[in-house]
Scaffold this active site. Structure first.
Site, PDB file in Angstrom:
ATOM      1  N   ASP A  24       9.452   7.446 -23.702  1.00  0.00           N
ATOM      2  CA  ASP A  24       8.434   7.623 -24.761  1.00  0.00           C
ATOM      3  C   ASP A  24       7.062   7.022 -24.464  1.00  0.00           C
ATOM      4  O   ASP A  24       6.412   6.461 -25.372  1.00  0.00           O
ATOM      5  CB  ASP A  24       8.957   7.064 -26.092  1.00  0.00           C
ATOM      6  CG  ASP A  24      10.217   7.759 -26.582  1.00  0.00           C
ATOM      7  OD1 ASP A  24      10.677   8.700 -25.900  1.00  0.00           O
ATOM      8  OD2 ASP A  24      10.741   7.381 -27.632  1.00  0.00           O
ATOM      9  N   LYS A 129      13.115  14.211 -27.482  1.00  0.00           N
ATOM     10  CA  LYS A 129      14.307  13.713 -28.173  1.00  0.00           C
ATOM     11  C   LYS A 129      13.953  13.476 -29.641  1.00  0.00           C
ATOM     12  O   LYS A 129      12.972  12.782 -29.935  1.00  0.00           O
ATOM     13  CB  LYS A 129      14.855  12.451 -27.500  1.00  0.00           C
ATOM     14  CG  LYS A 129      13.902  11.281 -27.456  1.00  0.00           C
ATOM     15  CD  LYS A 129      14.613  10.072 -26.866  1.00  0.00           C
ATOM     16  CE  LYS A 129      13.771   8.843 -26.870  1.00  0.00           C
ATOM     17  NZ  LYS A 129      13.191   8.451 -28.161  1.00  0.00           N
ATOM     18  N   CYS A 162      13.471   2.510 -29.150  1.00  0.00           N
ATOM     19  CA  CYS A 162      14.006   3.632 -28.364  1.00  0.00           C
ATOM     20  C   CYS A 162      14.602   3.206 -27.028  1.00  0.00           C
ATOM     21  O   CYS A 162      15.553   3.824 -26.548  1.00  0.00           O
ATOM     22  CB  CYS A 162      12.933   4.700 -28.188  1.00  0.00           C
ATOM     23  SG  CYS A 162      12.582   5.539 -29.743  1.00  0.00           S
TER      24      CYS A 162
HETATM   25  C1  C5J Z   1      10.032   4.313 -29.930  1.00  0.00           C
HETATM   26  C2  C5J Z   1       9.516   3.955 -32.245  1.00  0.00           C
HETATM   27  N1  C5J Z   1       9.801   5.130 -28.922  1.00  0.00           N
HETATM   28  N2  C5J Z   1       9.308   2.656 -32.083  1.00  0.00           N
HETATM   29  N3  C5J Z   1       9.746   4.765 -31.190  1.00  0.00           N
HETATM   30  O1  C5J Z   1      10.498   3.194 -29.756  1.00  0.00           O
HETATM   31  O2  C5J Z   1       9.484   4.437 -33.345  1.00  0.00           O
END
Ligand code: C5J
Length: 226
Positions: A24, A129, A162
């Site tokens: 991400d 995802k 994530c």
């Molecule tokens: C991720 C989030 N990628 N913190 N998303 O950790 O909402």
């Protein structure tokens, strides 16, 4: 096996069966003016890991090992976004709303792209995802199994959301998991520290953690080809 100095003890990396997962690293979480910024987060913390993450990606490219790039992303019609995920916290901007970089967390929008310095190359696995974890509704486990992958090296954001969720899911599926500590970050430094401690606690209940330099040293050409 290649031994990598790590916590809680040396990680045994299986060459030829190891993939990198970069979680991400998308503009909306990392760049000023994006979604993360609009929520009041200090995105400079996340930006700071870009150079180390780029070095990690380069290392895997040199080794010729698979690289997976994920994005937290939903379909434009939000059919894969649980209502609770959208409404929780009553934020000013919700998933699917128009933000400074297009619709928030929607596949294909400018803010949903991976930051330019870490852009995937053709042939690398890129995937959206809809969940925090990388296996939910993605088919990734089957793709990794088809490639014979048994070991995963993790980087990306955020450590306690994530990244940790994906690592726990991977651990439950039997992958041996190593987190690169200086290629992962959180908006909350204390959450990053705590997440890493949870991962390596109890003899590595979720996996291992190490700085990038330790992996780089272990994969030095003279060691790998010894
Ligand atoms: C991720 C989030 N990628 N913190 N998303 O950790 O909402």
């Amino acid at each position: 096996m290649i031994e990598v100095a790590a916590r809680p003890y040396a990680f045994q990396l299986d060459p030829g069966h190891t993939a990198l997962v970069v979680i991400d690293m998308q503009r909306d979480f990392i760049e000023p003016g994006g979604f993360g910024d609009s929520l009041g987060n200090d995105v400079s913390l996340l930006e700071a890991i870009i150079p180390t993450t780029a070095e990690l990606i380069s290392l895997f490219r040199r080794m010729g090992w698979p690289i997976v790039h994920t994005r937290e992303a939903h379909k434009a019609d939000l059919s894969d976004c649980p209502p609770g995920k959208r409404s929780r916290g009553a934020p000013g901007l919700k998933i699917g709303d128009e933000g400074a970089m297009g619709r928030i967390l929607i596949s294909g929008e400018p803010g949903n792209q991976i930051v330019a310095d870490l852009a995937p190359l053709p042939g690398e696995i890129e995937m959206d995802k809809p969940g925090k974890g990388m296996f939910w509704a993605t088919g990734l486990h089957e793709r990794l199994k088809a490639l014979g992958i048994t070991h995963l090296v993790f980087a990306g954001v955020t450590t306690e959301v994530c990244v940790q969720t994906s690592m726990r899911e991977a651990n439950d599926r039997g992958y041996e998991c190593l987190l690169i500590e200086d290629a992962t970050e959180s908006y909350f430094p204390e959450f990053k520290r705590a997440a890493i401690e949870m991962i390596v606690a109890q003899g590595g209940i979720v996996g291992w953690a190490t700085p990038f330099a330790a992996l780089e040293a272990a994969l030095a050409p003279e060691k790998v080809h010894a």
